[in-house]
Write an enzyme that holds these catalytic residues in place. Structure first.
Site, PDB file in Angstrom:
ATOM      1  N   TYR A  64      56.890 -46.258 142.228  1.00 35.69           N
ATOM      2  CA  TYR A  64      57.387 -45.217 141.455  1.00 35.69           C
ATOM      3  C   TYR A  64      57.266 -45.215 140.148  1.00 35.69           C
ATOM      4  O   TYR A  64      57.697 -46.340 139.738  1.00 35.69           O
ATOM      5  CB  TYR A  64      58.684 -44.706 141.782  1.00 35.69           C
ATOM      6  CG  TYR A  64      58.560 -43.582 142.756  1.00 35.69           C
ATOM      7  CD1 TYR A  64      58.295 -42.108 141.940  1.00 35.69           C
ATOM      8  CD2 TYR A  64      59.050 -43.260 143.987  1.00 35.69           C
ATOM      9  CE1 TYR A  64      58.064 -40.901 142.710  1.00 35.69           C
ATOM     10  CE2 TYR A  64      59.154 -41.952 144.683  1.00 35.69           C
ATOM     11  CZ  TYR A  64      58.612 -40.975 144.147  1.00 35.69           C
ATOM     12  OH  TYR A  64      58.653 -39.602 144.771  1.00 35.69           O
ATOM     13  N   GLU A  66      57.904 -42.218 137.489  1.00 35.06           N
ATOM     14  CA  GLU A  66      58.072 -41.082 136.754  1.00 35.06           C
ATOM     15  C   GLU A  66      58.513 -41.225 135.261  1.00 35.06           C
ATOM     16  O   GLU A  66      59.038 -42.367 135.059  1.00 35.06           O
ATOM     17  CB  GLU A  66      59.244 -40.320 137.282  1.00 35.06           C
ATOM     18  CG  GLU A  66      58.914 -39.443 138.634  1.00 35.06           C
ATOM     19  CD  GLU A  66      59.880 -38.848 139.411  1.00 35.06           C
ATOM     20  OE1 GLU A  66      60.971 -38.510 138.520  1.00 35.06           O
ATOM     21  OE2 GLU A  66      59.978 -38.339 140.373  1.00 35.06           O
ATOM     22  N   ASP A 241      38.809 -25.026 131.346  1.00 34.10           N
ATOM     23  CA  ASP A 241      38.848 -25.966 132.376  1.00 34.10           C
ATOM     24  C   ASP A 241      37.558 -26.612 132.735  1.00 34.10           C
ATOM     25  O   ASP A 241      36.518 -25.961 133.126  1.00 34.10           O
ATOM     26  CB  ASP A 241      39.474 -25.141 133.540  1.00 34.10           C
ATOM     27  CG  ASP A 241      39.412 -25.591 135.045  1.00 34.10           C
ATOM     28  OD1 ASP A 241      39.028 -27.025 135.184  1.00 34.10           O
ATOM     29  OD2 ASP A 241      40.045 -25.290 136.011  1.00 34.10           O
ATOM     30  N   THR A 270      39.048 -31.988 136.713  1.00 36.49           N
ATOM     31  CA  THR A 270      39.136 -32.908 137.821  1.00 36.49           C
ATOM     32  C   THR A 270      38.523 -34.127 137.206  1.00 36.49           C
ATOM     33  O   THR A 270      37.877 -34.131 136.352  1.00 36.49           O
ATOM     34  CB  THR A 270      38.479 -32.439 138.965  1.00 36.49           C
ATOM     35  OG1 THR A 270      37.219 -32.320 138.869  1.00 36.49           O
ATOM     36  CG2 THR A 270      39.119 -31.184 139.375  1.00 36.49           C
ATOM     37  N   LYS A 273      34.613 -34.779 140.521  1.00 32.54           N
ATOM     38  CA  LYS A 273      33.356 -34.034 140.560  1.00 32.54           C
ATOM     39  C   LYS A 273      32.170 -34.728 139.915  1.00 32.54           C
ATOM     40  O   LYS A 273      32.022 -35.770 140.096  1.00 32.54           O
ATOM     41  CB  LYS A 273      33.812 -32.722 140.070  1.00 32.54           C
ATOM     42  CG  LYS A 273      34.542 -31.793 141.194  1.00 32.54           C
ATOM     43  CD  LYS A 273      35.117 -30.350 140.664  1.00 32.54           C
ATOM     44  CE  LYS A 273      36.062 -29.731 141.851  1.00 32.54           C
ATOM     45  NZ  LYS A 273      36.548 -28.332 141.289  1.00 32.54           N
ATOM     46  N   ARG A 279      39.719 -38.831 143.401  1.00 30.36           N
ATOM     47  CA  ARG A 279      39.909 -37.645 143.516  1.00 30.36           C
ATOM     48  C   ARG A 279      41.343 -37.340 142.524  1.00 30.36           C
ATOM     49  O   ARG A 279      42.297 -38.027 142.814  1.00 30.36           O
ATOM     50  CB  ARG A 279      40.505 -37.255 145.032  1.00 30.36           C
ATOM     51  CG  ARG A 279      40.918 -35.857 145.410  1.00 30.36           C
ATOM     52  CD  ARG A 279      40.512 -35.508 146.654  1.00 30.36           C
ATOM     53  NE  ARG A 279      39.263 -35.803 147.095  1.00 30.36           N
ATOM     54  CZ  ARG A 279      38.556 -34.408 146.664  1.00 30.36           C
ATOM     55  NH1 ARG A 279      39.047 -33.456 146.383  1.00 30.36           N
ATOM     56  NH2 ARG A 279      37.209 -34.697 146.920  1.00 30.36           N
TER      57      ARG A 279
HETATM   58  C1  LIG Z   1      37.468 -27.524 141.410  1.00 32.56           C
HETATM   59  C2  LIG Z   1      38.428 -27.192 140.563  1.00 32.56           C
HETATM   60  C3  LIG Z   1      39.769 -26.960 140.126  1.00 32.56           C
HETATM   61  C4  LIG Z   1      40.629 -27.611 141.345  1.00 32.56           C
HETATM   62  O1  LIG Z   1      40.496 -28.888 141.514  1.00 32.56           O
HETATM   63  P1  LIG Z   1      41.389 -29.466 142.773  1.00 32.56           P
HETATM   64  O2  LIG Z   1      41.359 -30.926 142.368  1.00 32.56           O
HETATM   65  O3  LIG Z   1      40.882 -29.228 144.123  1.00 32.56           O
HETATM   66  O4  LIG Z   1      42.987 -29.060 142.544  1.00 32.56           O
HETATM   67  C5  LIG Z   1      40.326 -26.189 139.308  1.00 32.56           C
HETATM   68  N1  LIG Z   1      39.445 -25.755 138.149  1.00 32.56           N
HETATM   69  C6  LIG Z   1      38.130 -25.764 138.486  1.00 32.56           C
HETATM   70  C7  LIG Z   1      37.404 -24.837 137.480  1.00 32.56           C
HETATM   71  C8  LIG Z   1      37.481 -26.080 139.481  1.00 32.56           C
HETATM   72  O5  LIG Z   1      36.113 -26.225 139.596  1.00 32.56           O
END
Ligand SMILES: *Cc1c(COP(=O)(O)O)cnc(C)c1O
Length: 478
Positions: A64, A66, A241, A270, A273, A279
């Site tokens: 843990y 935090e 994002d 993220t 990707k 992840r």
């Molecule tokens: C995939 C994605 C997310 C979410 O990601 P998670 O790891 O599944 O929570 C948020 N914003 C955009 C633009 C994404 O493509």
């Protein structure tokens, strides 16, 4: 040497797992077989390196932690501190960001951290100041009521879902669409491209606190300098994002005005990707937001996943290499090859092409919905996902599009010729798929018939390519 090390590491790990729950060991083996055997074109997926994957399977999971580096609510976090500090340092240096927060468990969580920090930093309320000053106990019920009202009535402007935006950018199925008063900007109905003048006009009219840029299904680059100008003009915070395209930023394919990090107040992403890590999620921010972002846990996040932060550090170290830059460039080049392959065979693409890692195929000219196309392709071993196209007549469930991405197959070594063949195989499947009819005799949006022999033909041609470019070559499970 590494091949045999990786093979024995995984073979032995699976034996240990099998001694407790053999069905999980079996499913894990099967997952590798299935991933190796399918043509994965899901734009949000990739294959992380064995080093990244192995880093996640350790005792860091048991700790843990935090709080933040050097300031934990638990004892014994010295090694977690090493891990988190290194992951953050790699992230800052890779992206040229003043500040990086590597705790978010996913992209959605990273966005929640960003939303919270924007509210905390920008909503001018005396109650909040008291809260930050830790005089929370002095707040009366009426104070809290006012605070909730002020927080709950802030405005957010994001890209509409059917233009390629994400659920977390102010849409009802996500908390962002409930906590913010939201509006959307779309794309030009003729070209499918972002029209910055329209975004600016909307921003002037709506005056959002937060302007969100970024997408999960828009096949083009964005000019973030222009988005920042729009945000500045109306006094909004620019949040970008880059969940989908972080790998192209890390790999220096998107530079100058296409690199969001110098222009955004806060950038979220993220890590799994195009960035090809574990992840997880991450927040990059300008200094003025750092203290608020640091409150992510426990404000909106549970305890950090130390084993995943360790894997983020490994993946970010990989992303800092020239090899990764070569990979990122191939991801973009391959998307062009895929798009050209479709155009040469007469298929329709949203925006007429791509200049990132995404190709959005409009399947209506094949007489199919996205749902039918996705299922028929899956029958032939081609893994994609259906996706809305701008002003989609079939709505968000059936859709009229198929979203394709190149990051995963590029990791396997696919190049121009393979992606041209992928376009050929997809066109083969779709032009040999017939939409079905409903019980009442009308056109069905879900049922379909795939022509005889098509699945076998396509599967065997993709198997040839997949065999030539194996996933985790050298990894042999005993
Ligand atoms: C995939 C994605 C997310 C979410 O990601 P998670 O790891 O599944 O929570 C948020 N914003 C955009 C633009 C994404 O493509």
């Amino acid at each position: 040497m590494t091949d045999s090390l990786i093979s024995s590491a995984y073979s032995q790990a699976l034996e240990v797992i099998a001694s407790v729950e053999p069905r999980i060991a079996e499913a894990t083996r099967q997952e590798l077989t299935d991933q190796r055997g399918s043509l994965k074109l899901i734009a949000s997926e990739n294959y992380a390196s064995p080093a990244v994957l192995l880093t996640m399977g350790t005792w860091f999971s048991d700790k843990y932690a935090e709080g933040t580096v050097g300031h934990r609510f638990y004892a014994g976090c010295q090694n977690v501190d090493t891990v988190e500090a290194l992951a953050a340092e790699h992230a800052r240096e890779l992206f040229g960001a003043p500040y990086a927060y590597v705790q978010p468990h996913s992209g959605i969580d990273a966005n929640l951290v960003a939303f919270w920090s924007i509210l905390a930093n920008r909503v001018e309320t005396p109650y909040l100041q008291k809260m930050q000053a830790k005089n929370v106990n002095e707040l009366t019920e009426a104070d809290w009521e006012t605070l909730r009202h002020e927080f709950g009535n802030q405005r957010l402007l994001g890209m509409s879902l059917d233009a390629g935006g994400h659920l977390t950018h102010g849409f009802r199925p996500n908390i962002s669409g409930k906590m913010f008063h939201q509006q959307q900007y779309g794309t030009d109905p003729e070209t499918g491209l972002l029209d910055y003048d329209l975004v600016a006009a909307k921003a002037r009219e709506f005056k959002p606190l937060v302007l969100v840029a970024g997408y999960s299904a828009y096949p083009r680059r964005v000019n973030f300098a222009r988005m920042r100008e729009i945000a500045d003009e109306v006094g909004a915070v620019l949040m970008v994002d880059m969940a989908h395209f972080a790998g192209l930023v890390a790999g220096k394919v998107f530079t100058g005005e296409e690199d969001p990090v110098p222009f955004a107040h806060i950038t979220t992403t993220t890590t799994h990707k195009s960035l090809r890590g574990p992840r997880g999620g991450m927040v990059l921010a300008q200094e003025e937001f750092a203290a608020d972002v640091d409150r992510g846990c426990p404000m909106v996040l549970g305890g950090p996943l130390s084993h995943v932060m360790a894997a983020k550090a490994v993946a970010l170290a990989e992303a800092r290499t020239t090899e990764f830059q070569g990979y990122a460039q191939r991801v973009a080049d391959n998307a062009k090859s895929l798009a050209e392959g479709f155009l040469a065979r007469g298929a329709d693409l949203v925006t007429g092409g791509t200049d990132n890692h995404i190709v959005l195929l409009d399947v209506s000219s094949f007489g199919l919905t996205g749902r039918q196309a996705e299922s028929a392709l899956l029958d032939a071993g081609v893994v994609t996902n259906r996706n809305s196209v701008p002003s989609d007549p079939n709505g968000a469930w059936y859709t009229s599009g198929i979203r394709l991405g190149t990051p995963a197959l590029t990791t396997r070594g696919f190049g121009h010729d393979e992606f041209d063949m992928v376009a050929e195989l997809i066109v083969d499947v779709l032009s040999n798929t017939e939409a079905g009819t409903t019980k009442a005799g009308g056109p069905s949006k879900a049922s379909y018939t795939l022509g005889d022999g098509v699945a076998d033909r396509v599967t065997s041609r993709s198997a040839e390519m997949l065999d030539k470019h194996p996933l985790y070559p050298g990894l042999v499970l005993s």
